[in-house]
Design a protein around this motif. Structure first.
Motif, PDB file in Angstrom:
ATOM      1  N   ILE A   1     -26.973-135.170  34.997  1.00 27.33           N
ATOM      2  CA  ILE A   1     -28.050-134.994  34.109  1.00 27.33           C
ATOM      3  C   ILE A   1     -28.569-133.357  34.369  1.00 27.33           C
ATOM      4  O   ILE A   1     -28.013-132.730  35.443  1.00 27.33           O
ATOM      5  CB  ILE A   1     -29.232-135.767  34.659  1.00 27.33           C
ATOM      6  CG1 ILE A   1     -29.696-135.594  36.153  1.00 27.33           C
ATOM      7  CG2 ILE A   1     -28.846-137.338  34.112  1.00 27.33           C
ATOM      8  CD1 ILE A   1     -31.004-136.450  36.106  1.00 27.33           C
TER       9      ILE A   1
ATOM     10  N   THR B   1     -38.165-136.084  33.441  1.00 29.75           N
ATOM     11  CA  THR B   1     -37.101-136.402  34.085  1.00 29.75           C
ATOM     12  C   THR B   1     -37.372-136.539  35.589  1.00 29.75           C
ATOM     13  O   THR B   1     -36.926-137.746  36.021  1.00 29.75           O
ATOM     14  CB  THR B   1     -36.110-135.380  33.909  1.00 29.75           C
ATOM     15  OG1 THR B   1     -35.623-135.181  32.295  1.00 29.75           O
ATOM     16  CG2 THR B   1     -34.687-135.700  34.554  1.00 29.75           C
TER      17      THR B   1
ATOM     18  N   THR C   1     -29.047-136.052  29.900  1.00 28.58           N
ATOM     19  CA  THR C   1     -30.275-136.414  30.328  1.00 28.58           C
ATOM     20  C   THR C   1     -31.111-137.498  29.390  1.00 28.58           C
ATOM     21  O   THR C   1     -31.074-138.757  29.993  1.00 28.58           O
ATOM     22  CB  THR C   1     -31.054-135.347  30.737  1.00 28.58           C
ATOM     23  OG1 THR C   1     -30.324-134.237  31.389  1.00 28.58           O
ATOM     24  CG2 THR C   1     -32.241-135.700  31.280  1.00 28.58           C
TER      25      THR C   1
END
Length: 170
Positions: A8, A139, A68
């Motif tokens: 990611i 995230t 991601t």
């Protein structure tokens, strides 16, 4: 041992390049989330479609998934044993994104669905430039509770040092 790996980070960090190298080195099947999400002509698949595809992939015992896509990150995090987070400076990612656009202009890159030619998209560039004030925050919140799985690499030199330590099992 790396068996179920997520790669990611922001756009242009080199997720697909790293995932391809790891797949070869570790002998793990590779899945590019962009290929799972996009249909020819830059038609985005539905959230249900991508979730079903990812559920089937993550149910397996061995895989690498690059991308991601915070809307699908939770279930992937739960199954992953390792998360490689390319937490690179956004200025580097912007340069790499622009280079990628130029290199693949008018044709699909290897990690993208055929029929989705690379193009300059100002909204996508703005998304990347604003990574630290939006997507990064989302995230990072999703990564809470998974700290023991995360390998956070902050620049290409750190990535290379980490890669140099990996065995070649393929």
């Amino acid at each position: 041992m790396l068996r179920r790996v997520l790669v990611i980070g922001p756009c242009g960090a080199g997720k697909s390049t790293l995932a391809s190298a790891l797949s070869t080195r570790l002998g793990l099947p590779l899945f590019h989330i962009d290929q799972l999400n996009w249909k020819p002509g830059w038609v985005e698949g539905s959230k249900d479609e991508i979730r079903q595809k990812l559920a089937a992939i993550t149910a397996a015992d061995r895989w690498i998934i690059d991308g991601t896509y915070d809307g699908t990150l939770g279930p992937r995090l739960d199954r992953a044993d390792t998360v490689i987070y390319l937490d690179f400076p956004i200025s580097l990612c912007v340069r790499r994104l622009l280079k990628r656009i130029w290199t693949y202009r008018g044709r699909s890159r290897p990690d993208m669905t055929d029929g989705c030619p690379e193009r300059f998209d100002i909204a996508f560039l703005v998304y990347l430039i604003r990574w630290n004030s939006g997507p990064r925050i989302r995230t990072e919140a999703l990564l809470n509770g998974h700290e023991n799985k995360i390998i956070r690499l902050q620049n290409p030199a750190e990535l290379q040092r980490w890669m140099d330590l990996l065995p070649n099992v393929a």
